[in-house]
Design an enzyme around this catalytic site. Structure first.
Site, short mmCIF file in Angstrom:
data_model
loop_
_atom_site.label_atom_id
_atom_site.label_comp_id
_atom_site.label_asym_id
_atom_site.label_seq_id
_atom_site.Cartn_x
_atom_site.Cartn_y
_atom_site.Cartn_z
N CYS A 21 -12.53 -1.66 -5.62
CA CYS A 21 -12.93 -2.47 -6.78
C CYS A 21 -11.80 -2.60 -7.80
CB CYS A 21 -14.18 -1.89 -7.43
SG CYS A 21 -15.68 -2.15 -6.46
N ALA A 22 -10.88 -1.66 -7.80
CA ALA A 22 -9.71 -1.79 -8.68
C ALA A 22 -8.78 -2.90 -8.19
CB ALA A 22 -8.95 -0.47 -8.73
N GLU A 23 -8.79 -3.18 -6.88
CA GLU A 23 -7.92 -4.21 -6.32
C GLU A 23 -8.59 -5.58 -6.25
OE1 GLU A 23 -6.31 -3.15 -2.56
OE2 GLU A 23 -5.29 -1.36 -3.29
N SER B 76 0.82 -1.20 0.00
CA SER B 76 0.00 0.00 0.00
C SER B 76 0.86 1.26 0.00
CB SER B 76 -0.92 0.02 1.22
OG SER B 76 -1.81 -1.07 1.20
N ASN C 6 1.58 3.73 3.71
CA ASN C 6 1.42 2.85 4.86
C ASN C 6 2.78 2.62 5.49
OD1 ASN C 6 1.11 0.56 6.57
ND2 ASN C 6 -0.72 -0.04 5.46
N TYR D 91 -11.52 2.56 -5.50
CA TYR D 91 -10.17 2.09 -5.10
C TYR D 91 -10.20 0.60 -4.79
CZ TYR D 91 -6.01 1.73 -2.07
OH TYR D 91 -4.82 1.34 -1.49
N TYR E 278 -1.36 -10.05 2.50
CA TYR E 278 -1.37 -8.69 3.02
C TYR E 278 -1.18 -8.79 4.53
CZ TYR E 278 -2.51 -3.69 3.05
OH TYR E 278 -2.45 -2.32 3.18
#
Length: 238
Positions: free
Chosen positions: A176-178, A36, A39, A174, A198
């Site tokens: 939905c792009a991932e 990210s 972060n 954001y 993650y």
């Protein structure tokens, strides 16, 4: 949702989200390690460790930088447009440099370890189809849309932000792009199986693995929470 036991592997703890996803982890064909922007968890040292860990336990590894909608997110959270763009550009330069250095140090020839910006996948046909299907379901399935809206609200609340309309809209774009990588990274990357890693639970990422949400990850797609192991565990993990 059933939760698999935590697996210890060198310097990291690996928690697959279901027993079946543990099988995918054990196959070790491929890992996507999400990175990210903005972060603090993704220090240069942490990325070097993750790159080496990935190579030790998977046949192929992609460090994927979430570089989409960064300026839009900053603007939605109150930065003026120009400042939002500058802040996004600076943040992206920093994280890209750290990812590049980690990849180069861990495997100079790049045979099994790659760095990928999320934006690169938008040109991929499989990604495009999954993304279209996701938005189609959001438009057509009221229950699914309500669930997504609730999860976006929880995500924003966890950040200590009021869930205003503009923030909710940008956050949904954001996420939905991932999401296509959580649904079917093997199709996008042309691999037999993949484990998306993650360092914490992401509410929206739970959707493809739950029940009754109308959205399903492929059978060869896994997800895991990967966090640094406690020092006492590391010595006994082999």
């Amino acid at each position: 949702m059933a939760t698999a036991s935590v697996l210890m592997a060198d310097a990291f703890e690996i928690q697959p989200c279901t027993p079946h996803r543990r099988v995918i982890r054990d196959e070790g064909a491929h890992a996507v390690i999400g990175v990210s922007v903005g972060n603090g968890c993704f220090s240069a040292g942490r990325l070097h460790d993750l790159a080496r860990w990935g190579l030790e336990h998977f046949g192929r590894v992609d460090l994927v930088c979430a570089d989409l909608y960064v300026a839009e997110m900053y603007e939605a959270f109150g930065y003026p447009p120009g400042e939002a763009r500058r802040k996004a550009a600076k943040s992206l330069r920093g994280v890209r440099a750290k990812v590049r250095n980690a990849v180069t140090a861990a495997e100079p020839d790049g045979a099994r370890l790659r760095r990928q910006p999320m934006s690169r996948f938008r040109a991929d046909a499989a990604y495009q189809e999954i993304h279209r299907r996701l938005w189609r379901q959001l438009d057509e399935d009221d229950d699914f849309r309500a669930l997504c809206d609730d999860l976006v609200g929880r995500f924003l609340s966890a950040r200590g932000e009021a869930a205003e309309a503009r923030q909710r809209a940008v956050c949904l774009e954001y996420v939905c792009a991932e999401l296509p990588l959580f649904l079917d990274a093997p199709a996008i990357l042309r691999l037999p199986s993949s484990l998306v890693c993650y360092h914490q639970r992401l509410p929206m990422a739970e959707l493809p693995y739950g029940r009754g949400a109308g959205l399903r990850a492929s059978r060869n797609q896994g997800r895991a929470i990967v966090t640094p192991a406690a020092p006492s565990h590391t010595a006994n993990s082999k």
